[in-house]
Design a protein around this motif. Structure first.
Motif, mmCIF file in Angstrom:
data_model
loop_
_atom_site.group_PDB
_atom_site.id
_atom_site.type_symbol
_atom_site.label_atom_id
_atom_site.label_comp_id
_atom_site.label_asym_id
_atom_site.label_seq_id
_atom_site.Cartn_x
_atom_site.Cartn_y
_atom_site.Cartn_z
ATOM 1 N N ALA A 175 31.163 68.090 15.981
ATOM 2 C CA ALA A 175 29.859 67.820 15.368
ATOM 3 C C ALA A 175 29.635 66.331 15.122
ATOM 4 O O ALA A 175 28.551 65.934 14.686
ATOM 5 C CB ALA A 175 29.753 68.587 14.048
ATOM 6 N N ALA A 176 30.629 65.511 15.385
ATOM 7 C CA ALA A 176 30.510 64.069 15.139
ATOM 8 C C ALA A 176 29.411 63.469 16.011
ATOM 9 O O ALA A 176 29.266 63.803 17.184
ATOM 10 C CB ALA A 176 31.841 63.372 15.401
ATOM 11 N N ASP A 177 28.643 62.567 15.420
ATOM 12 C CA ASP A 177 27.547 61.903 16.130
ATOM 13 C C ASP A 177 28.039 60.541 16.602
ATOM 14 O O ASP A 177 28.270 59.641 15.800
ATOM 15 C CB ASP A 177 26.341 61.754 15.202
ATOM 16 N N LEU A 178 28.203 60.403 17.917
ATOM 17 C CA LEU A 178 28.744 59.174 18.479
ATOM 18 C C LEU A 178 27.804 58.608 19.528
ATOM 19 O O LEU A 178 27.150 59.367 20.258
ATOM 20 C CB LEU A 178 30.105 59.440 19.141
ATOM 21 N N PRO A 179 27.730 57.288 19.652
ATOM 22 C CA PRO A 179 26.891 56.697 20.711
ATOM 23 C C PRO A 179 27.506 56.962 22.074
ATOM 24 O O PRO A 179 28.721 57.013 22.235
ATOM 25 C CB PRO A 179 26.900 55.202 20.372
#
Length: 521
Positions: free
Chosen positions: A351-355
């Protein structure tokens, strides 16, 4: 003068879990004959190309060794020139290490030894080739999954096999074996990937009976059974139902093993500490998914291959490792194995939001101000120059610039000096990077003009010029170890010797005492 370290001091790093990278700077042939457990094969001629990814932290402790060839000092100088600050030479080299620790044959030994330990502790179920053949001829409700890379499966496979690389097994198995009555047979070329693949499915708790093909395609071949080639059957992307089953099973096992799950804040902290603690960030999904898009700063390391060949991605023993997927399955399963192999590993929450990454081409490391020659210029001057190729010997044999000599990287200066005449010398390699990094090695040849082929042999071929397969060996081709479990032309004695060697690895590990492996029941 480069500092030194004793073999006992080196082994203390492994026993206590401190960071260290041990580099064998000979070519892969000699490396495969004898090396310490956690040694990496990094020939001196490939330091500039291999080291930045294997050892990403410039302050990480690095130890280099050879076996009296004189490469270690040269390698240390080149490593320091790259900016590494903690470089030491192993006192007495390999011969001194033999006095205090086990030395191992072959390649990817930590993973293979760990696989043997898993089978010994967990009693991983397997069946011999003749019994598997009988099952395949008499039973319909059987699924055969090949845990190797697709390219290896395509080269040779057993009947009814489908490509399902080891890191994808738990993620994709449900759709191909939805009935708990279906027998699942896992195979590879030898032993490790079928052991780890089978045990992964057992650990994940799938209801099916799962067995490994004992000794893989080697065992199959030694029994005189025929292999298929050029097969292309793959297991598809899993359905939503299959993903749900896999996520639940992988989650339970990862929790049992103690796999830590982190978020973006933890990753940011790890990255901020990366100058004092080596950090690897790896995307364990299928390479095709990686190419389609991946988080910034994550390298592709398909989970099954990562477990099978940790030393090809993780150069610093004792480092910190973060694994990524987008499904909650593959990173957890890979991490569960790496933890048992003694790595400090974390899984980034899906669920981590990464570029997303915006990758740029990698420029050659160590390139000096030598004049480049284009493929067109070389074509026009081919009869006036001498071309020396630093490709690995299998690539050279497959195809090289007509008339090009094969040369050993570590012995480049010695062997180039044997060439007659004063014609300009053009150095090439597959993409030109290794050639660029090694031009300084022959800069003492003042009588010759030294040139580098821009873009290497790949650029020559892309320009429409042909390749030759007739070999001209300037150096003995000992740069690559001929693996007895790859390809279809292996001698029976070599295949049997390989299996016998694998079966002895558990005893070697026990006698060595530095692995820090622990198999979770």
């Amino acid at each position: 003068m480069t500092k030194t370290i004793t073999p006992k001091e080196l082994r203390a790093f492994w026993k206590t879990g401190r960071e260290v990278a041990l580099l064998d700077v000979r070519e892969e042939g000699p490396f495969s004959e004898a090396h310490p457990l956690f040694a990496l094969s990094v020939p001196v001629s490939e330091v500039e190309i291999s080291l930045p990814t294997l050892v990403p932290r410039l302050g990480a402790p690095i130890v280099v060794y050879d076996d009296g060839e004189g490469y270690a000092e040269r390698a240390a100088t080149r490593i320091v020139a790259l900016g590494y600050s903690d470089v030491a030479i192993l006192e007495g080299g390999l011969s001194a290490y033999r006095e205090v620790g086990e030395v191992y044959r072959d390649v990817n030994v930590p993973s293979k030894a760990f696989g043997e330990l898993v089978e010994a502790i967990r009693h991983t179920p397997s069946l011999p080739a003749n019994e598997v053949k009988q099952i395949l001829e008499t039973q319909e409700d059987v699924v055969v999954v090949d845990a190797r890379r697709f390219e290896e499966y395509n080269t040779m496979s057993i009947p009814r096999g489908r490509s399902l690389p080891g890191g994808e097994l738990v993620y994709r198995i449900h759709d191909v074996a939805p009935s708990p009555e279906t027998l699942v047979i896992v195979n590879c070329a030898g032993r490790t990937r079928s052991i780890i693949g089978t045990q992964s499915l057992v650990n994940a708790g799938i209801p099916n009976r799962v067995v490994a093909l004992r000794n893989g395609t080697i065992g199959w071949t030694l029994e005189g059974l025929g292999l298929e080639s050029h097969q292309s059957a793959r297991v598809d992307t899993p359905s939503n139902e299959a993903r749900s089953h896999a996520r639940s099973r992988a989650g339970r096992w990862a929790e049992h093993v103690g796999v830590p799950i982190i978020g973006t804040e933890d990753l940011s902290r790890f990255r901020s500490e990366a100058e004092t603690r080596t950090l690897y960030t790896l995307d364990v999904r299928d390479p095709r998914e990686y190419v389609a898009g991946h988080p910034a700063g994550f390298a592709s390391a398909p989970g099954g291959q990562l477990v099978q060949a940790t030393d090809e991605w993780l150069g610093v023993r004792g480092a910190r490792v973060v694994l990524y997927d987008d499904d909650g399955v593959r990173a957890r399963m890979a991490a569960s194995w790496l933890i048992q192999m003694g790595w400090d590993v974390f899984v980034l929450s899906e669920a981590a939001d990464l570029p997303a990454a915006e990758d740029s081409p990698i420029s050659p490391n160590g390139q000096r101000a030598f004049r480049a020659i284009t493929p067109h210029e070389l074509h026009d001057r081919l009869n006036e120059v001498v071309v020396v190729d630093l490709a690995r010997s299998p690539a050279y044999r497959k195809g090289h610039i007509p008339g090009a000599y094969f040369a050993s990287g570590p012995e480049l200066a010695r062997d180039v000096a044997t060439l007659d005449g004063n014609d300009p010398l053009v150095l090439t390699s597959p993409d030109g990077r290794v050639a660029a990094a090694n031009l300084t090695e022959i800069s003492a040849l003042r009588s010759r003009e030294l040139l580098i082929l821009a873009g290497g042999t790949e650029a020559w071929h892309a320009a429409g010029y042909g390749l030759d397969s007739e070999a001209n060996y300037l150096s003995e081709p000992i740069d690559v170890y001929k693996r007895p479990y790859e390809g279809t032309d292996n001698a029976r004695a070599n295949m049997q010797a390989y299996i016998d060697w694998e079966l002895e690895l558990v005893a070697q590990l026990a006698n060595d005492g530095v692995s820090n492996f622990h198999v979770v029941r």
